[in-house]
Design a protein around this motif. Structure first.
Motif, mmCIF file in Angstrom:
data_model
loop_
_atom_site.group_PDB
_atom_site.id
_atom_site.type_symbol
_atom_site.label_atom_id
_atom_site.label_comp_id
_atom_site.label_asym_id
_atom_site.label_seq_id
_atom_site.Cartn_x
_atom_site.Cartn_y
_atom_site.Cartn_z
ATOM 1 N N VAL A 1 4.276 7.434 6.437
ATOM 2 C CA VAL A 1 3.942 6.971 5.093
ATOM 3 C C VAL A 1 3.769 5.460 5.148
ATOM 4 O O VAL A 1 4.566 4.746 5.760
ATOM 5 N N SER A 2 2.696 4.960 4.508
ATOM 6 C CA SER A 2 2.480 3.517 4.384
ATOM 7 C C SER A 2 3.064 3.054 3.055
ATOM 8 O O SER A 2 2.945 3.754 2.051
ATOM 9 N N LEU A 3 3.666 1.881 3.045
ATOM 10 C CA LEU A 3 4.233 1.322 1.827
ATOM 11 C C LEU A 3 3.523 0.015 1.499
ATOM 12 O O LEU A 3 3.479 -0.889 2.333
ATOM 13 N N ASP A 4 2.928 -0.053 0.332
ATOM 14 C CA ASP A 4 2.266 -1.240 -0.224
ATOM 15 C C ASP A 4 0.901 -1.532 0.382
ATOM 16 O O ASP A 4 -0.022 -1.856 -0.325
ATOM 17 N N ARG A 5 0.744 -1.475 1.699
ATOM 18 C CA ARG A 5 -0.547 -1.699 2.350
ATOM 19 C C ARG A 5 -0.794 -0.516 3.277
ATOM 20 O O ARG A 5 0.104 -0.079 3.997
ATOM 21 N N ARG A 6 -2.022 -0.031 3.303
ATOM 22 C CA ARG A 6 -2.348 1.147 4.110
ATOM 23 C C ARG A 6 -2.230 0.833 5.597
ATOM 24 O O ARG A 6 -2.697 -0.199 6.071
ATOM 25 N N PHE A 7 -1.585 1.737 6.331
ATOM 26 C CA PHE A 7 -1.494 1.643 7.783
ATOM 27 C C PHE A 7 -2.235 2.830 8.381
ATOM 28 O O PHE A 7 -1.860 3.984 8.146
ATOM 29 N N SER B 1 -4.247 -20.605 -20.336
ATOM 30 C CA SER B 1 -3.287 -19.555 -20.002
ATOM 31 C C SER B 1 -3.520 -19.135 -18.557
ATOM 32 O O SER B 1 -4.660 -19.076 -18.094
ATOM 33 N N VAL B 2 -2.424 -18.831 -17.847
ATOM 34 C CA VAL B 2 -2.506 -18.446 -16.433
ATOM 35 C C VAL B 2 -1.628 -17.216 -16.222
ATOM 36 O O VAL B 2 -0.492 -17.167 -16.698
ATOM 37 N N ALA B 3 -2.172 -16.234 -15.489
ATOM 38 C CA ALA B 3 -1.416 -15.018 -15.178
ATOM 39 C C ALA B 3 -1.599 -14.662 -13.711
ATOM 40 O O ALA B 3 -2.647 -14.938 -13.127
ATOM 41 N N GLY B 4 -0.600 -14.041 -13.129
ATOM 42 C CA GLY B 4 -0.649 -13.645 -11.732
ATOM 43 C C GLY B 4 -0.388 -12.161 -11.549
ATOM 44 O O GLY B 4 -0.524 -11.371 -12.487
ATOM 45 N N PHE B 5 0.011 -11.791 -10.332
ATOM 46 C CA PHE B 5 0.292 -10.394 -10.003
ATOM 47 C C PHE B 5 1.303 -10.386 -8.862
ATOM 48 O O PHE B 5 1.091 -11.044 -7.861
ATOM 49 N N ASP B 6 2.388 -9.679 -8.996
ATOM 50 C CA ASP B 6 3.415 -9.406 -7.977
ATOM 51 C C ASP B 6 4.823 -9.639 -8.509
ATOM 52 O O ASP B 6 5.738 -8.974 -8.098
ATOM 53 N N ASP B 7 5.030 -10.641 -9.372
ATOM 54 C CA ASP B 7 6.342 -11.062 -9.850
ATOM 55 C C ASP B 7 7.253 -11.471 -8.688
ATOM 56 O O ASP B 7 8.387 -10.999 -8.564
ATOM 57 N N ILE B 8 6.735 -12.388 -7.853
ATOM 58 C CA ILE B 8 7.572 -12.947 -6.794
ATOM 59 C C ILE B 8 8.691 -13.768 -7.442
ATOM 60 O O ILE B 8 8.603 -14.141 -8.612
ATOM 61 N N SER B 9 9.725 -14.070 -6.702
ATOM 62 C CA SER B 9 10.879 -14.802 -7.245
ATOM 63 C C SER B 9 10.481 -16.119 -7.898
ATOM 64 O O SER B 9 11.003 -16.493 -8.945
ATOM 65 N N GLN C 1 5.802 -5.500 -9.729
ATOM 66 C CA GLN C 1 5.669 -4.283 -8.937
ATOM 67 C C GLN C 1 6.989 -3.517 -8.981
ATOM 68 O O GLN C 1 8.063 -4.120 -8.898
ATOM 69 N N PRO C 2 6.936 -2.190 -9.109
ATOM 70 C CA PRO C 2 8.158 -1.376 -9.230
ATOM 71 C C PRO C 2 8.783 -1.109 -7.859
ATOM 72 O O PRO C 2 8.701 -0.005 -7.318
ATOM 73 N N ILE C 3 9.427 -2.101 -7.294
ATOM 74 C CA ILE C 3 9.889 -2.048 -5.906
ATOM 75 C C ILE C 3 10.861 -0.896 -5.651
ATOM 76 O O ILE C 3 10.734 -0.183 -4.653
ATOM 77 N N GLU C 4 11.817 -0.694 -6.548
ATOM 78 C CA GLU C 4 12.782 0.388 -6.329
ATOM 79 C C GLU C 4 12.098 1.757 -6.351
ATOM 80 O O GLU C 4 12.396 2.617 -5.519
ATOM 81 N N ASP D 1 -1.775 10.075 -1.252
ATOM 82 C CA ASP D 1 -1.432 8.739 -1.755
ATOM 83 C C ASP D 1 -0.761 8.863 -3.117
ATOM 84 O O ASP D 1 -1.010 9.820 -3.856
ATOM 85 N N ILE D 2 0.065 7.887 -3.443
ATOM 86 C CA ILE D 2 0.654 7.825 -4.776
ATOM 87 C C ILE D 2 0.601 6.375 -5.254
ATOM 88 O O ILE D 2 0.862 5.445 -4.494
ATOM 89 N N ALA D 3 0.212 6.209 -6.511
ATOM 90 C CA ALA D 3 0.173 4.888 -7.142
ATOM 91 C C ALA D 3 1.167 4.901 -8.301
ATOM 92 O O ALA D 3 1.097 5.761 -9.176
ATOM 93 N N ILE D 4 2.065 3.923 -8.303
ATOM 94 C CA ILE D 4 3.093 3.837 -9.332
ATOM 95 C C ILE D 4 2.781 2.637 -10.226
ATOM 96 O O ILE D 4 2.508 1.542 -9.742
ATOM 97 N N ALA D 5 2.824 2.863 -11.525
ATOM 98 C CA ALA D 5 2.446 1.820 -12.483
ATOM 99 C C ALA D 5 3.363 0.614 -12.400
ATOM 100 O O ALA D 5 4.586 0.748 -12.311
ATOM 101 N N GLY D 6 2.744 -0.566 -12.434
ATOM 102 C CA GLY D 6 3.480 -1.815 -12.561
ATOM 103 C C GLY D 6 3.649 -2.130 -14.048
ATOM 104 O O GLY D 6 3.198 -1.378 -14.912
ATOM 105 N N GLU D 7 4.301 -3.257 -14.328
ATOM 106 C CA GLU D 7 4.575 -3.627 -15.722
ATOM 107 C C GLU D 7 4.252 -5.099 -15.925
ATOM 108 O O GLU D 7 4.698 -5.950 -15.151
#
Length: 192
Positions: free
Chosen positions: A1-7, A130-138, A152-155, A174-180
């Protein structure tokens, strides 16, 4: 199984990047932004294409003859330097009348680079842009102003990956899980 990026050809468990970027487009639209720029990631990456496709298709769906949205798309890398460089191009003081009122970036790093270029150009976030991103890094919740982003719903991603490894019959697709979307201080209603 690949997580986050396809292997290779392994099934992928990842955030629904298409939907997450569509959430950002909806957020900016609801705030009244109609001159929007999007900084995409490198198009040789599946995740970058999904995020761009999600954002652009949602903007096209929201735009109409009676309420048009001007959208400009630039391709960059998923890093701070790329966001800062493209931010400078988009926010060129000599083209103030054409400047976007909002910039969405395919990664938080790019968005933080845009924040830096806006600060250097003496623009106030979110009053001027206004500025918006993607990932919610620390760092997204530590920069000033705090960055609006897609978490991203890491858990859930981790739990789904482990389930797919150990549960027979689940590993094949494949499975895609919704982010928020996490709305913070870097976005606000469009000014006049």
């Amino acid at each position: 199984v690949s997580l986050d990026r396809r292997f290779a050809d392994q099934p992928l468990v990842a955030t629904d990047h298409f939907d997450g970027s569509g959430q950002v487009a909806d957020h900016l639209y609801q705030l009244g932004h109609r001159r929007i720029a999007y900084i995409a990631g490198p198009q040789n990456m599946e995740v970058a294409r999904q995020r761009q496709d999600g954002f652009v298709s949602r903007i096209k769906a929201l735009s109409s003859d009676w309420d048009p949205i001007e959208l400009t798309v630039f391709e960059g890398q998923f890093d701070y330097e790329s966001g800062e460089e493209l931010g400078r191009k988009l926010l060129n003081p000599r083209q103030q009348a054409l400047r976007p009122t909002a910039i969405a970036a395919a990664s938080d790093q790019q968005a933080i680079g845009v924040l830096r270029s806006a600060q250097d150009l003496k623009l106030n976030i979110p009053e001027d842009l206004s500025v918006a991103g993607f990932d919610d890094i620390s760092l997204a919740s530590l920069v000033v102003p705090r960055l609006t982003t897609v978490r991203q719903p890491i858990e859930e991603l981790a739990a789904s990956s482990v389930s797919r490894i150990f549960e027979e019959g689940l590993a094949g697709s494949d499975i895609a899980i919704a982010g928020e979307i996490i709305a913070r201080e870097s976005t606000a209603p469009a000014g006049d």
